[in-house]
Design a protein around this motif. Structure first.
Motif, PDB file in Angstrom:
ATOM      1  N   VAL A  18       0.833  -1.196   0.000  1.00  0.00           N
ATOM      2  CA  VAL A  18       0.000   0.000   0.000  1.00  0.00           C
ATOM      3  C   VAL A  18       0.871   1.251   0.000  1.00  0.00           C
ATOM      4  CG1 VAL A  18      -1.907  -1.130   1.210  1.00  0.00           C
ATOM      5  CG2 VAL A  18      -0.148   0.079   2.527  1.00  0.00           C
ATOM      6  N   ASP A  19       0.341   2.303  -0.586  1.00  0.00           N
ATOM      7  CA  ASP A  19       0.934   3.631  -0.488  1.00  0.00           C
ATOM      8  C   ASP A  19       0.108   4.417   0.521  1.00  0.00           C
ATOM      9  OD1 ASP A  19       2.971   3.243  -2.302  1.00  0.00           O
ATOM     10  OD2 ASP A  19       1.861   4.076  -4.003  1.00  0.00           O
ATOM     11  N   VAL A  20       0.772   5.098   1.443  1.00  0.00           N
ATOM     12  CA  VAL A  20       0.072   5.862   2.472  1.00  0.00           C
ATOM     13  C   VAL A  20       0.619   7.289   2.489  1.00  0.00           C
ATOM     14  CG1 VAL A  20      -0.525   6.021   4.919  1.00  0.00           C
ATOM     15  CG2 VAL A  20      -0.270   3.791   3.850  1.00  0.00           C
ATOM     16  N   ALA A 110      -6.330  -3.909  16.287  1.00  0.00           N
ATOM     17  CA  ALA A 110      -6.637  -2.664  16.991  1.00  0.00           C
ATOM     18  C   ALA A 110      -6.406  -1.455  16.090  1.00  0.00           C
ATOM     19  CB  ALA A 110      -5.785  -2.548  18.259  1.00  0.00           C
ATOM     20  N   ALA A 111      -5.335  -1.491  15.300  1.00  0.00           N
ATOM     21  CA  ALA A 111      -5.026  -0.364  14.415  1.00  0.00           C
ATOM     22  C   ALA A 111      -6.060  -0.227  13.307  1.00  0.00           C
ATOM     23  CB  ALA A 111      -3.634  -0.531  13.816  1.00  0.00           C
ATOM     24  N   ILE A 112      -6.518  -1.360  12.771  1.00  0.00           N
ATOM     25  CA  ILE A 112      -7.411  -1.338  11.624  1.00  0.00           C
ATOM     26  C   ILE A 112      -8.870  -1.131  12.023  1.00  0.00           C
ATOM     27  CG2 ILE A 112      -8.287  -2.682   9.667  1.00  0.00           C
ATOM     28  CD1 ILE A 112      -5.462  -1.662   9.302  1.00  0.00           C
ATOM     29  N   THR A 113      -9.297  -1.819  13.078  1.00  0.00           N
ATOM     30  CA  THR A 113     -10.725  -1.770  13.455  1.00  0.00           C
ATOM     31  C   THR A 113     -10.990  -1.012  14.746  1.00  0.00           C
ATOM     32  OG1 THR A 113     -10.727  -3.790  14.814  1.00  0.00           O
ATOM     33  CG2 THR A 113     -10.957  -4.070  12.427  1.00  0.00           C
ATOM     34  N   GLY A 114      -9.933  -0.746  15.512  1.00  0.00           N
ATOM     35  CA  GLY A 114     -10.130  -0.109  16.811  1.00  0.00           C
ATOM     36  C   GLY A 114     -10.422  -1.122  17.907  1.00  0.00           C
ATOM     37  N   TYR A 115     -10.401  -2.428  17.575  1.00  0.00           N
ATOM     38  CA  TYR A 115     -10.723  -3.484  18.528  1.00  0.00           C
ATOM     39  C   TYR A 115      -9.734  -4.631  18.342  1.00  0.00           C
ATOM     40  CZ  TYR A 115     -13.377  -7.272  20.780  1.00  0.00           C
ATOM     41  OH  TYR A 115     -13.772  -8.324  21.571  1.00  0.00           O
ATOM     42  N   ASP A 144      -5.175  -9.924   5.350  1.00  0.00           N
ATOM     43  CA  ASP A 144      -4.320  -9.781   6.529  1.00  0.00           C
ATOM     44  C   ASP A 144      -3.008  -9.086   6.179  1.00  0.00           C
ATOM     45  OD1 ASP A 144      -6.222 -11.001   8.079  1.00  0.00           O
ATOM     46  OD2 ASP A 144      -5.228 -12.951   8.149  1.00  0.00           O
ATOM     47  N   ALA A 145      -2.457  -9.396   5.014  1.00  0.00           N
ATOM     48  CA  ALA A 145      -1.209  -8.764   4.589  1.00  0.00           C
ATOM     49  C   ALA A 145      -1.405  -7.263   4.388  1.00  0.00           C
ATOM     50  CB  ALA A 145      -0.705  -9.411   3.301  1.00  0.00           C
ATOM     51  N   LEU A 146      -2.524  -6.882   3.775  1.00  0.00           N
ATOM     52  CA  LEU A 146      -2.821  -5.457   3.588  1.00  0.00           C
ATOM     53  C   LEU A 146      -3.042  -4.774   4.928  1.00  0.00           C
ATOM     54  CD1 LEU A 146      -5.221  -5.689   0.508  1.00  0.00           C
ATOM     55  CD2 LEU A 146      -2.897  -4.746   0.536  1.00  0.00           C
ATOM     56  N   ALA A 147      -3.715  -5.467   5.851  1.00  0.00           N
ATOM     57  CA  ALA A 147      -3.932  -4.905   7.185  1.00  0.00           C
ATOM     58  C   ALA A 147      -2.603  -4.650   7.883  1.00  0.00           C
ATOM     59  CB  ALA A 147      -4.803  -5.848   8.016  1.00  0.00           C
ATOM     60  N   LEU A 148      -1.657  -5.567   7.728  1.00  0.00           N
ATOM     61  CA  LEU A 148      -0.329  -5.387   8.311  1.00  0.00           C
ATOM     62  C   LEU A 148       0.358  -4.146   7.744  1.00  0.00           C
ATOM     63  CD1 LEU A 148       0.914  -9.073   8.358  1.00  0.00           C
ATOM     64  CD2 LEU A 148       1.288  -7.472  10.240  1.00  0.00           C
ATOM     65  N   ALA A 149       0.284  -4.003   6.423  1.00  0.00           N
ATOM     66  CA  ALA A 149       0.931  -2.855   5.778  1.00  0.00           C
ATOM     67  C   ALA A 149       0.307  -1.547   6.238  1.00  0.00           C
ATOM     68  CB  ALA A 149       0.824  -2.988   4.254  1.00  0.00           C
ATOM     69  N   ILE A 150      -1.019  -1.503   6.319  1.00  0.00           N
ATOM     70  CA  ILE A 150      -1.712  -0.284   6.758  1.00  0.00           C
ATOM     71  C   ILE A 150      -1.373   0.024   8.209  1.00  0.00           C
ATOM     72  CG2 ILE A 150      -3.969   0.757   7.196  1.00  0.00           C
ATOM     73  CD1 ILE A 150      -5.018  -1.018   4.853  1.00  0.00           C
ATOM     74  N   CYS A 151      -1.417  -1.011   9.053  1.00  0.00           N
ATOM     75  CA  CYS A 151      -1.084  -0.842  10.467  1.00  0.00           C
ATOM     76  C   CYS A 151       0.311  -0.253  10.619  1.00  0.00           C
ATOM     77  CB  CYS A 151      -1.173  -2.196  11.177  1.00  0.00           C
ATOM     78  SG  CYS A 151      -0.468  -2.227  12.841  1.00  0.00           S
TER      79      CYS A 151
END
Length: 204
Positions: A18-20, A110-115, A144-151
Motif C-alpha cells: 500500500v501507499d500511504v 486494533a489499528a485497523i478496526t479499533g478493537y 491480513d497482509a494489507l492490514a499489516l501494511a496499513i497498520c
C-alpha cells in the motif's frame, strides 16, 4: 510511504503493498498470495516463497516491510512454517537495507478496526473500506497482509523521525482530531461513498 505487508505462511503467504500519504490515506498497490503445495520438499517451498517476496520488493520498491510477529500455537508444525517464512521475509528486507516492523495480530486488529479482538471478517471489511475497494480481498491471507501494511504505515510517523512527534503533530493524526487512524479512515471512506452517491443522483 510504500509498505509491503507479509502475512507469513508456508502453504499460503499473503503479500500486500500500500501507499500511504501524510494524511494517512491508503491506496492499494498490489495484493496476492504466494502458495506452495504441502507435498513439496520444504527447501523447495521456502525457495518459492523467497523468490516471490524478493520479486515483489524489486518490482515495487517499498520503503519498509511489515511482518506478522510469530506467536505460539498448539500446532507446532504450523508455527514452524510460519517462523521459517518470517525469517525469509526478514532476510529479504535486510539484504535491501529496508526497515522492518513486527506486529502482533492484536496490534493489527486494533489499528485497523479499533478493537484488538476483531475477527477476520471485520478486519477484511475494514481493509476494503480503508482502501476504497469494492470487495474484501480474498483469501483472508491477502486481506491480513494489507492490514499489516496499513497498520505499520499508521504507526510509523510519516515524514518525521520520531514516533512521539508523529503522534502529536502529523496532520490527520488521532491527536489532532480525537479519532484513531482507523476511525479517521473509516470516516473518510464513508464520506467518499456519500459524495459518490450524491454525484450519481445528480447525474440521473
Amino acid at each position: 510511504m510504500r509498505v509491503l505487508g507479509i502475512d507469513p505462511g508456508l502453504t499460503r503467504c499473503g503479500v500486500g503493498i500500500v501507499d500511504v500519504t501524510a494524511t494517512r490515506t491508503a491506496t492499494l498497490v498490489h495484493v496476492s498470495v504466494i502458495q506452495t503445495p504441502p507435498d513439496m520438499p520444504l527447501a523447495e517451498r521456502l525457495l518459492i516463497v523467497s523468490a516471490g517476496i524478493e520479486a515483489l520488493i524489486d518490482e515495487h520498491s517499498p520503503h519498509s516491510v511489515a511482518v506478522e510477529r510469530v506467536f505460539a500455537q498448539h500446532n507446532v508444525r504450523t508455527v514452524m512454517g510460519t517462523a521459517q517464512v518470517s525469517g525469509i521475509a526478514l532476510l529479504a528486507a535486510a539484504r535491501r537495507s529496508l526497515p522492518v516492523g513486527l506486529h502482533t495480530p492484536s496490534e493489527v486488529k486494533a489499528a485497523i478496526t479499533g478493537y484488538g479482538q476483531a475477527d477476520k471478517k471485520q478486519v477484511g471489511t475494514m481493509v476494503a473500506k480503508v482502501l476504497r475497494l469494492e470487495s474484501v480481498p480474498k483469501p483472508a491471507d491477502a486481506a491480513d497482509a494489507l492490514a499489516l501494511a496499513i497498520c505499520h504505515a499508521w504507526r510509523v510517523p510519516l515524514g518525521s523521525g520520531s514516533a512521539a512527534q508523529g503522534a502529536q503533530g502529523v496532520p490527520g493524526s488521532g491527536a489532532a482530531t480525537g479519532l484513531t487512524a482507523a476511525q479517521q479512515a473509516w470516516r473518510a471512506a464513508e464520506q467518499g461513498t456519500a459524495r459518490r452517491s450524491a454525484a450519481n443522483r445528480l447525474a440521473r
